[in-house]
Design an enzyme around this catalytic site. Structure first.
Site, PDB file in Angstrom:
ATOM      1  N   ASP A   1       6.283   7.671  -2.872  1.00 18.58           N
ATOM      2  CA  ASP A   1       5.057   6.890  -2.712  1.00 18.58           C
ATOM      3  C   ASP A   1       5.422   5.582  -1.983  1.00 18.58           C
ATOM      4  OD1 ASP A   1       2.465   6.013  -2.751  1.00 18.58           O
ATOM      5  OD2 ASP A   1       2.122   6.444  -4.869  1.00 18.58           O
TER       6      ASP A   1
HETATM    7  C1  NOJ Z   1      -0.146   4.644  -2.545  1.00 14.30           C
HETATM    8  C2  NOJ Z   1      -0.827   5.648  -3.407  1.00 14.30           C
HETATM    9  O1  NOJ Z   1      -0.275   5.627  -4.709  1.00 14.30           O
HETATM   10  C3  NOJ Z   1      -0.741   7.069  -2.868  1.00 14.30           C
HETATM   11  O2  NOJ Z   1      -1.550   7.899  -3.648  1.00 14.30           O
HETATM   12  C4  NOJ Z   1      -1.154   7.117  -1.434  1.00 14.30           C
HETATM   13  O3  NOJ Z   1      -1.060   8.434  -0.957  1.00 14.30           O
HETATM   14  C5  NOJ Z   1      -0.269   6.192  -0.639  1.00 14.30           C
HETATM   15  N1  NOJ Z   1      -0.400   4.835  -1.150  1.00 14.30           N
HETATM   16  C6  NOJ Z   1      -0.584   6.223   0.849  1.00 14.30           C
HETATM   17  O4  NOJ Z   1      -1.811   5.679   1.087  1.00 14.30           O
END
Ligand code: NOJ
Length: 757
Positions: A304
């Site tokens: 993430d």
């Molecule tokens: C953080 C989020 O937790 C995740 O779900 C998302 O896909 C990413 N950012 C990218 O936007």
């Protein structure tokens, strides 16, 4: 070793892939099931041809270029790329982007990768397409309320079609985190509290996004996230620590990921949270032992956003080099946004702290997926196709249909709903009644407010010319003052019926949107009370991303519709239900608490040694609150009525490897055509470890005309009756199981079966 016939879950996902089980051994007490057989590759392209290409490419790559493939960088929120990234692409130092979208912009960047970089390896373009790209469907929690995996698959397919046309080859979806805490804002992104429903929806979404071959022009690569345990954040506070027993992990939080892997999901995103002391983005048990070892996942893992760098803040890594080593070692192949792999891996290898083989393995995984996506053959998007495909009328029509199927009727005293289309007057009240932007909900892709049909517009389009529609917002969503209250009350007084649209703004759920209160924000409850006090029959329409504590409304207001954030076609879909063109048939995928103090509250809890007993103080309950929920999991009403009768089992006794058929008649005994979701639950009465009071094991949404009766059949097999024993082996133990078939997680018809050796 005896092989058990691989079985998909026949109780819903008729077209899902097998989840392959084998019997590992038979003992006197139990049958142990080994859960996990090699999952066949997603792509129909010959696997060894792809492997040969991957190896050939790998041999030509410098270490820098290899690390480039493991690097994802961010574009801007509006979809453009950052000029400072162009040179990195030219030098082969980036493998993927997120947020860059739109065929033209994607092509510009891709052209540099494919035509100007030394090895010409195409880029991946990822984006959060959770419930639609430009045509926005209900938020995932809403879609899950449809209990209709085929509709959910269709929505994901349309989202994939639009996204791919706009150059997006990869969606960071489905989000398959189980969530038992409505304070956690991200509950809106998943399918609620139940591992079975969550697994069915995970499969449906992976199939919808990827199809059988994600290189197809109407499909995208999917990414099951956030692996794992993220939904168990302590206190419901986003990013917070999680502490989960291996049992809870395996029985509650892992199953939807496993279902996604078995459906062929190409990628997995590792989560932000600390998990039992080892953050999920550096956790060898979940990333290596379970995901790759037990489940034989052969796609790649993406961290993430900056989750690898955050290993330092977690206190797991002393510095960036250690964070990079821990994450790569644990099995995180690609790094999102932070750049620790690129910076530190070369010297980690030199110092012998990390092997080149570990890097090669990660690169192999990324390249394999790029080949499966067909990116080397067709790296570019087609601008004409993008123009032709986004927001097509048939996409909007599908969004309307699915939104209507997602609506849950929570209360309907005196049959106030559906409303007649020829009322003299109607007051439409509330801050969300004429709102476009918030209907899209969080993570709304490239959705645009101007495309949205508001609830007011949907109602106006529905009623005849003789109905006067009055509108007043009353107050803002979160405002401390309620300047429009008097006007709203005046209009309600003049009207035959008042529809009060209240709830949350889109930013109040989703990422970093945890709430300590589940009350309606601002002065909205006062607004509802004031309208109700006029004596005009009142309908509350809820727009929200989580269960809210709405006891007062449930006690006083005669009709309540839960509509979640219903998407681009929100207004039409909600009006379809309000006026009876569609009979509501959605069911709650998550428990509604009476108050925040009951959290966590979920239907598949353990019994305790002292189950609540109102006559005995020393039992498990509160002094100042009920133990029961306001609305239970699986609950939802209809404009018609259904009766379940004639529950039959094909056998009363079975061996651990055998299957039993459970069937029931469902009959529409009311006045209208409508849908019922027939739900099958079990309870293992006594086992070597305690079991939940009920567990969902099958469901089917059926549509019946008045007077129509249908027989619904489920099959219970070892995959339903089994659980993880004290040695963490999946077993079916002998003994009694209660079987419940009903229309929610409470009540229903009951029978018993006995598993015998
Ligand atoms: C953080 C989020 O937790 C995740 O779900 C998302 O896909 C990413 N950012 C990218 O936007």
């Amino acid at each position: 070793m005896i092989a058990l016939r691989p079985s998909s879950d026949r109780n819903v996902a008729k077209r899902s892939r097998s989840w392959g089980r084998m019997i590992r051994g038979l003992s006197l007490m139990s049958v142990v099931l080994l859960v996990g057989m090699p999952v066949s590759p997603q792509s129909p392209r010959p696997a060894d041809e792809i492997e040969r290409k991957v190896e050939a490419l790998l041999r030509q790559m410098t270490l820098e270029e290899k690390l480039g493939q493991l690097q994802m960088l961010d574009g801007d929120a509006d979809g453009s790329y950052r000029p400072e990234h162009l040179d990195l692409v030219r030098r082969g130092l980036v493998g993927a982007f997120l947020n860059v979208r739109g065929a033209r912009r994607v092509n510009e960047l891709q052209r540099i990768a494919v035509e100007e970089s030394r090895l010409k390896i195409p880029l991946l373009f990822g984006f959060d397409v959770l419930h639609g790209y430009r045509t926005i469907f209900p938020v995932p929690l809403g879609e899950a309320s449809s209990w209709d995996p085929e509709a959910v698959e269709r929505a994901a397919h349309i989202a994939a079609t639009e996204a791919r046309a706009a150059g997006v080859t990869w969606t960071f979806a489905p989000m398959v985190d189980i969530a038992r805490d409505p304070r956690w804002g991200r509950i809106v992104e998943g399918s609620g509290e139940d591992p079975y429903l969550g697994s069915v929806m995970a499969r449906a979404r992976v199939r919808g996004f990827q199809g059988h071959d994600y290189s197809a022009p109407d499909r995208v690569l999917a990414c099951a996230k956030h692996f794992v345990g993220y939904g168990a954040a302590e206190g419901g506070r986003d990013y917070n620590t999680t502490d989960l027993s291996e049992r809870t992990l395996r029985e509650v939080y892992l199953p939807p990921f496993r279902a996604a892997v078995e459906a062929g999901v190409g990628t997995i995103m590792s989560a932000f949270n600390d998990l039992n002391g080892i953050p999920a983005s550096a956790n060898p048990l979940t990333l290596r032992t379970i995901l790759r070892g037990e489940w034989t996942f052969d796609g790649f893992v993406l961290s993430d956003y900056t989750a690898i760098e955050e290993l330092i803040a977690h206190g797991l890594a002393a510095d960036g080099a250690e964070a990079a080593r821990l994450a790569l070692d644990a099995g995180v192949d690609m790094e999102m946004v932070s750049r620790l792999y690129a910076r530190h891996v070369p010297h980690l290898i030199k110092e012998g702290k990390l092997s080149m083989a570990a890097v090669d393995e990660a690169v192999r995984r990324v390249l394999r997926v790029k080949f499966r996506l067909g990116l080397f053959e067709r790296p570019y998007a087609d601008e004409a196709r993008e123009r032709a495909l986004v927001l097509r009328p048939e996409h909007r029509a599908a969004a309307r249909g699915i939104a209507a199927r997602s609506i849950v009727l929570l209360k309907n005293d005196g049959g106030l709903l559906p409303l007649g289309k020829n009322l003299r007057s109607l007051a439409v009240i509330g801050p969300l009644a004429d709102d476009q932007k918030n209907m899209l909900g969080p993570w709304s892709g490239d959705g645009r407010a101007e495309d949205v049909v508001t609830i007011l517009a949907g109602i106006r389009a529905k009623v005849g010319p003789e109905t006067q529609v009055h509108y007043a917002p009353g107050c803002g969503i979160t405002d401390a003052a309620c300047a429009g209250m008097d006007e709203a009350v005046r209009l309600a007084r003049q009207s035959d019926v008042a529809i009060v649209v209240v709830g949350e703004s889109a930013e109040m759920s989703g990422e970093a949107a945890s709430r300590a209160s589940l009350d309606l924000p601002g002065r909205q409850l006062e607004l509802v009370k004031a309208i109700h006090a006029t004596g005009t029959p009142t309908v509350v329409v809820l727009v929200n991303g989580r269960p809210l504590a709405i006891s007062w409304i449930a006690d006083h207001v005669p009709a309540i519709l839960e509509t979640w954030f219903a998407g681009t076609e929100a207004g039409h879909a909600i009006a379809d239900v309000l006026f009876g063109d569609v009979t509501p048939g959605g069911k709650l995928p998550v428990t509604f608490p009476r108050s925040v103090g009951q959290i966590p509250i979920y239907y598949n809890h353990k019994m305790t040694g002292r189950p609540p007993d109102p006559r005995n103080k020393y039992t498990s309950k509160y002094l100042d609150e009920e133990v029961t929920p306001l609305f239970p999991f699986g609950y939802g009403l209809s404009y018609t009525e259904f009766r379940l009768t004639n529950l039959q089992l094909s056998a009363r006794r079975l061996r651990p490897t055998e299957r039993v058929t459970v069937s029931v008649d469902v009959e529409n005994v009311g006045p209208r055509t409508g849908d019922e979701v027939v739900q099958l639950y079990i309870r293992d009465v006594a086992a070597s470890v305690t079991r939940p009071v009920r567990e969902l094991k099958g469901f089917e949404r059926v549509t019946l005309r008045p007077g129509e009766k249908r027989r619904v059949t489920f099959t219970l097999g070892p995959e339903h009756l089994g659980f993880y024993n004290r040695q963490m082996r999946f077993v079916v133990e002998p003994g009694e199981f209660r079987v419940f078939v009903g229309t929610s997680s409470v009540g229903g018809l009951e029978a018993s079966i006995e598993v015998v050796q």
